[in-house]
Design an enzyme around this catalytic site. Structure first.
Site, PDB file in Angstrom:
ATOM      1  N   CYS A  25       0.863  -1.175   0.000  1.00 37.79           N
ATOM      2  CA  CYS A  25       0.000   0.000   0.000  1.00 37.79           C
ATOM      3  C   CYS A  25       0.900   1.226   0.000  1.00 37.79           C
ATOM      4  O   CYS A  25       2.029   1.162  -0.479  1.00 37.79           O
ATOM      5  CB  CYS A  25      -0.951  -0.015   1.192  1.00 37.79           C
ATOM      6  SG  CYS A  25      -0.112   0.109   2.782  1.00 37.79           S
ATOM      7  N   THR A  26       0.444   2.335   0.551  1.00 36.85           N
ATOM      8  CA  THR A  26       1.215   3.567   0.511  1.00 36.85           C
ATOM      9  C   THR A  26       2.514   3.470   1.299  1.00 36.85           C
ATOM     10  O   THR A  26       3.544   4.024   0.905  1.00 36.85           O
ATOM     11  CB  THR A  26       0.383   4.735   1.078  1.00 36.85           C
ATOM     12  OG1 THR A  26      -0.881   4.757   0.420  1.00 36.85           O
ATOM     13  CG2 THR A  26       1.083   6.062   0.857  1.00 36.85           C
TER      14      THR A  26
END
Length: 456
Positions: A25-26
C-alpha cells in the site's frame, strides 16, 4: 540500494518458497506466507530502513514509508520471480461481511489516492492565490490551474470504475468506460442543478433524466459491481472464439442502460440519505461526534479500512446542499495526535532504536501518513497509542464545535492547510488551534501515562 534491501529481506521472510503472495500500500509491504514461524521478525525490525512490523488479516506487514515501499516491492517481486514458474496466489482469508466490504472499498481507493491528493493540493494552491491576491483572478495561468485541479474529480467515476473493475475481477477498461458513460458531456453536471434542469429521455415507458454523476462514488461502484456479474456470466455462455467481441459489446450496452436508468438514480438516493444522516449528526451532536470519532479513528486505521471513508467524504462534497467535507478535519486531528504522542516517546525513551524511529515517524504523521508512528512506535508501547487517542478526541471535539471544513479529501495534517485556508481565515485559525490541541494534549497525555521501555 532498494535491491540490496530486497535481497536482505527475502531470506528473513523465510525465502521465496515461503511466500504465497506479496502486495503493498502507501507505506507497507504485505506478505502472505506459508509458515509464519520462518519469519525472523527481530532481524527484519533491526533493518535500517524498516520502521515497524505487524500482522493483520493473516498478512505479515513491514512499514517502509511512502516513496520507498513501491521500489522495494518491485525488487522483491523480481527476486521472487527468478527461476520460479508458479505465480503467487491471491489471499483468501475469511472475514465477516462488513469487514470484507470495507476492505474492498479500501482496496479500490488506495490506488486513486495520489490523484486525489494532487488535485486537492492544486485546489488549495488556487484558493491561497485568490485569498492573498498573488496574481490576477483573470490570469490564464489560474485558469489552467483550475483545469488541472478539477480534472480528477470530474473523471472520478472513471478512475473508480477502472480500480473497482480490477478489484471485482472484471475488465478494468470496460469499468472505465462505464465511468465515462456516467460522466458523459451530454449529461448535466450535478453542480449545475441549482441553475439548470436536466433533460429527460422517454425510453420504454420510462422517464430517464439526463443527469451526470461527476465527482460521485456510489453510482459507479454499484454499476461496476453489476458489470462484473454480467461479464462473468457471459464468459460462461459465450465461446472463447467470440469473447473478445461479444462480451464487451453486451456488457457495455446492458450495464450502461442499467447504470443510467437504475443504479444512478438509486445510488443518488442512497447518497442523499447518507449525507442527510451525517449532516444531522454533525449539526446536532457535532462536538460529541468529533470527540468520539477523533478518539476512535486510529483504531479504524489499525484495520486498514479508513480508506473506505472516502465514499462518505465524496458524497458530502458532491451534495449541492452541503458541498464541504466536515469529516476530514476530525480524521486529521487523530493523525496529528499520533505524531504528538510519538514526540513524547522520543523525549522520554532511552531506547536508541525508538529514538531513531520516532522523530521521522512523528514528522510523517504531521504530514498525514501515520502508519510508521502507529505501528512502529505507539501501538507497540500501547500507552502512547492511548495518549494519541485522547489528543485525537480533544482535537476532534474542537474542530467539530468550530465547524472546521475542507473543500476536498485525501489530505490531513500540515498539507491539509491547503484545502482549509481557501474556505476562510477563520476556518484556518480554528484548524490550527485544533491541530495544537490534538498534538499538545497527546504529548502531555503520553508523558503522564508513561510506557514500559523496550529492551535494546
Amino acid at each position: 540500494m532498494h535491491k540490496d534491501i530486497a535481497k536482505e529481506l527475502l531470506p528473513l521472510a523465510g525465502g521465496k518458497e515461503n511466500i504465497i503472495n506479496i502486495t503493498h500500500c502507501t507505506t507497507r509491504l504485505r506478505f502472505e506466507v506459508r509458515d509464519e514461524t520462518k519469519i525472523d521478525i527481530a532481524a527484519i525490525e533491526n533493518m535500517q530502513s524498516v520502521q515497524g512490523t505487524f500482522f493483520r488479516y493473516g498478512l505479515f506487514q513491514i512499514i517502509f514509508g511512502a516513496g520507498i515501499v513501491n521500489k522495494i516491492y518491485k525488487e522483491v517481486i523480481q527476486l521472487c520471480q527468478e527461476d520460479q514458474t508458479e505465480q503467487p496466489i491471491a489471499s483468501n482469508h475469511e472475514m465477516n461481511v462488513i469487514t470484507r466490504f470495507a476492505k474492498t472499498l479500501s482496496d479500490i481507493f488506495v490506488p486513486i489516492i495520489p490523484a486525489i491528493v494532487a488535485s486537492g493540493l492544486l485546489m488549495g494552491l488556487i484558493g491561497m492565490i485568490k485569498v492573498f491576491n498573488w496574481i490576477s483572478p483573470h490570469s490564464p495561468f489560474l485558469n489552467m490551474l483550475d483545469i488541472f485541479s478539477s480534472s480528477a474529480f470530474i473523471i472520478l467515476p472513471i478512475l473508480v470504475g477502472f480500480s473497482a473493475a480490477k478489484q471485482f475481477g472484471s475488465n478494468p477498461f470496460v469499468g472505465a468506460v462505464i465511468g465515462g458513460i456516467l460522466t458523459h458531456p451530454d449529461l448535466l453536471d450535478p453542480s449545475m442543478l441549482g441553475s439548470q434542469t436536466p433533460e429527460t429521455l422517454h425510453l420504454f415507458g420510462m422517464h430517464v433524466p439526463l443527469m451526470g454523476y461527476q465527482g460521485t462514488i456510489i453510482p459507479i461502484l454499484l454499476s461496476v459491481y453489476i458489470m462484473s456479474k454480467i461479464e462473468k456470466l457471459l464468459k460462461k455462455l459465450i465461446p472463447d472464439s467470440l469473447d473478445l467481441v461479444i462480451i464487451p459489446f453486451i456488457t457495455v450496452m446492458v450495464t450502461g442502460f442499467i447504470a443510467l436508468t437504475v443504479m444512478g438514480p438509486a445510488a443518488t438516493f442512497i447518497g442523499h440519505i447518507i449525507t442527510f444522516l451525517l449532516d444531522f449528526v454533525y449539526q446536532y451532536a457535532g462536538t460529541a461526534a468529533g470527540f468520539l470519532f477523533g478518539g476512535l479513528y486510529s483504531l479504524i486505521v489499525l484495520s486498514g479500512l479508513h480508506h473506505s471513508f472516502y465514499v462518505f467524504e465524496a458524497s458530502l462534497l458532491a451534495d449541492p446542499k452541503i458541498g464541504v467535507n466536515f469529516l476530514l478535519p476530525i480524521w486529521s486531528m487523530a493523525n496529528v495526535a499520533q505524531g504528538g504522542a510519538g514526540l513524547a516517546v522520543f523525549f522520554k525513551t532511552k531506547n536508541a532504536n525508538l529514538k531513531r524511529i520516532s522523530i521521522p515517524a512523528s514528522l510523517s504523521a504531521f504530514l498525514g501518513i501515520i502508519e510508521p508512528i502507529v505501528f512502529g512506535v505507539n501501538l507497540k508501547l500501547v500507552r502512547p497509542f492511548i495518549g494519541a487517542s485522547i489528543g485525537g478526541a480533544l482535537g476532534g471535539a474542537y474542530v467539530a464545535a468550530m465547524h472546521v471544513v475542507s473543500n476536498s479529501y485525501g489530505l490531513t495534517g500540515i498539507p491539509m492547510i491547503s484545502i482549509i485556508l481557501p474556505l476562510g481565515v477563520t476556518n484556518f485559525v480554528h484548524y490550527m488551534i485544533g491541530f495544537s490541541i490534538a498534538a499538545v494534549s497527546a504529548f502531555i497525555a503520553t508523558l503522564i501515562l508513561g510506557f514500559k521501555e523496550e529492551k535494546e
